[in-house]
Design a protein around this motif. Structure first.
Motif, PDB file in Angstrom:
ATOM      1  N   UNK A  44       6.459  10.245   7.221  1.00 16.86           N
ATOM      2  CA  UNK A  44       6.076  11.625   6.914  1.00 16.86           C
ATOM      3  C   UNK A  44       4.884  12.070   7.758  1.00 16.86           C
ATOM      4  N   UNK A  45       3.926  11.163   7.944  1.00 18.67           N
ATOM      5  CA  UNK A  45       2.780  11.521   8.782  1.00 18.67           C
ATOM      6  C   UNK A  45       3.227  11.777  10.215  1.00 18.67           C
ATOM      7  N   UNK A  46       4.089  10.930  10.736  1.00 14.06           N
ATOM      8  CA  UNK A  46       4.567  11.110  12.103  1.00 14.06           C
ATOM      9  C   UNK A  46       5.336  12.417  12.254  1.00 14.06           C
TER      10      UNK A  46
ATOM     11  N   UNK B 189       7.905  -0.336   1.324  1.00 10.62           N
ATOM     12  CA  UNK B 189       8.733   0.868   1.419  1.00 10.62           C
ATOM     13  C   UNK B 189       7.871   2.123   1.315  1.00 10.62           C
ATOM     14  N   UNK B 190       6.914   2.108   0.411  1.00 16.06           N
ATOM     15  CA  UNK B 190       6.020   3.251   0.243  1.00 16.06           C
ATOM     16  C   UNK B 190       5.238   3.529   1.519  1.00 16.06           C
ATOM     17  N   UNK B 191       4.712   2.475   2.141  1.00 18.30           N
ATOM     18  CA  UNK B 191       3.957   2.652   3.376  1.00 18.30           C
ATOM     19  C   UNK B 191       4.833   3.139   4.526  1.00 18.30           C
ATOM     20  N   UNK B 192       6.047   2.648   4.615  1.00 13.52           N
ATOM     21  CA  UNK B 192       6.974   3.098   5.664  1.00 13.52           C
ATOM     22  C   UNK B 192       7.290   4.577   5.477  1.00 13.52           C
ATOM     23  N   UNK B 193       7.563   4.987   4.241  1.00 17.14           N
ATOM     24  CA  UNK B 193       7.851   6.396   3.974  1.00 17.14           C
ATOM     25  C   UNK B 193       6.652   7.267   4.336  1.00 17.14           C
TER      26      UNK B 193
ATOM     27  N   UNK C 258      -5.193   8.463  -0.807  1.00 17.65           N
ATOM     28  CA  UNK C 258      -6.139   7.864  -1.749  1.00 17.65           C
ATOM     29  C   UNK C 258      -5.397   7.105  -2.844  1.00 17.65           C
ATOM     30  N   UNK C 259      -4.338   7.701  -3.372  1.00 16.23           N
ATOM     31  CA  UNK C 259      -3.541   7.044  -4.403  1.00 16.23           C
ATOM     32  C   UNK C 259      -2.848   5.795  -3.893  1.00 16.23           C
ATOM     33  N   UNK C 260      -2.297   5.872  -2.697  1.00 18.75           N
ATOM     34  CA  UNK C 260      -1.638   4.712  -2.098  1.00 18.75           C
ATOM     35  C   UNK C 260      -2.651   3.590  -1.888  1.00 18.75           C
ATOM     36  N   UNK C 261      -3.813   3.930  -1.383  1.00 21.11           N
ATOM     37  CA  UNK C 261      -4.852   2.916  -1.135  1.00 21.11           C
ATOM     38  C   UNK C 261      -5.248   2.224  -2.433  1.00 21.11           C
ATOM     39  N   UNK C 262      -5.411   3.000  -3.505  1.00 20.48           N
ATOM     40  CA  UNK C 262      -5.752   2.392  -4.798  1.00 20.48           C
ATOM     41  C   UNK C 262      -4.662   1.427  -5.250  1.00 20.48           C
ATOM     42  N   UNK C 263      -3.403   1.823  -5.078  1.00 19.61           N
ATOM     43  CA  UNK C 263      -2.290   0.960  -5.469  1.00 19.61           C
ATOM     44  C   UNK C 263      -2.231  -0.324  -4.663  1.00 19.61           C
ATOM     45  N   UNK C 264      -2.465  -0.235  -3.374  1.00 17.19           N
ATOM     46  CA  UNK C 264      -2.451  -1.424  -2.514  1.00 17.19           C
ATOM     47  C   UNK C 264      -3.603  -2.350  -2.885  1.00 17.19           C
ATOM     48  N   UNK C 265      -4.782  -1.785  -3.108  1.00 14.45           N
ATOM     49  CA  UNK C 265      -5.939  -2.608  -3.506  1.00 14.45           C
ATOM     50  C   UNK C 265      -5.658  -3.300  -4.833  1.00 14.45           C
ATOM     51  N   UNK C 266      -5.057  -2.596  -5.770  1.00 13.99           N
ATOM     52  CA  UNK C 266      -4.711  -3.194  -7.067  1.00 13.99           C
ATOM     53  C   UNK C 266      -3.715  -4.342  -6.884  1.00 13.99           C
TER      54      UNK C 266
END
Length: 83
Positions: free
Chosen positions: A72-74, A64-68, A29-37
């Motif tokens: 982690x999800x994988x 880099x954030x998305x790759x990390x 959720x936090x990552x999505x908000x940052x990308x939308x911003x």
């Protein structure tokens, strides 16, 4: 987000894995908000010579954030629902 809700419900009774999934969901959720911003910022003020360096720096950080996150999800999340 539906995916995380589904996984949380799938692990009823397994509080440890349910908490892990909840943490992934909250983080996403936090990552999505940052990308939308980030997208909104450069929609309002398109990339130009004046802000090109800032755009590239932010773009690289988002990547880099998305790759990390994917790594982690994988490593942690995918094995939970493959079993």
């Amino acid at each position: 987000m539906h995916f995380y809700v589904y996984l949380e419900q799938s692990f009823r009774g397994d509080e440890e894995n349910k908490a892990l999934i909840h943490d992934f969901r909250r983080e996403m959720n936090g990552i999505a908000r940052g990308v939308v911003e980030f997208v909104r910022r450069y929609q309002q003020a398109p990339v130009s010579a004046d802000n090109c360096a800032a755009f590239l720096k932010e773009y690289e950080a988002v990547g880099k954030l998305l790759v990390m996150r994917i790594e982690r999800e994988e490593g942690n999340l995918y094995p939970l629902y493959q079993a």
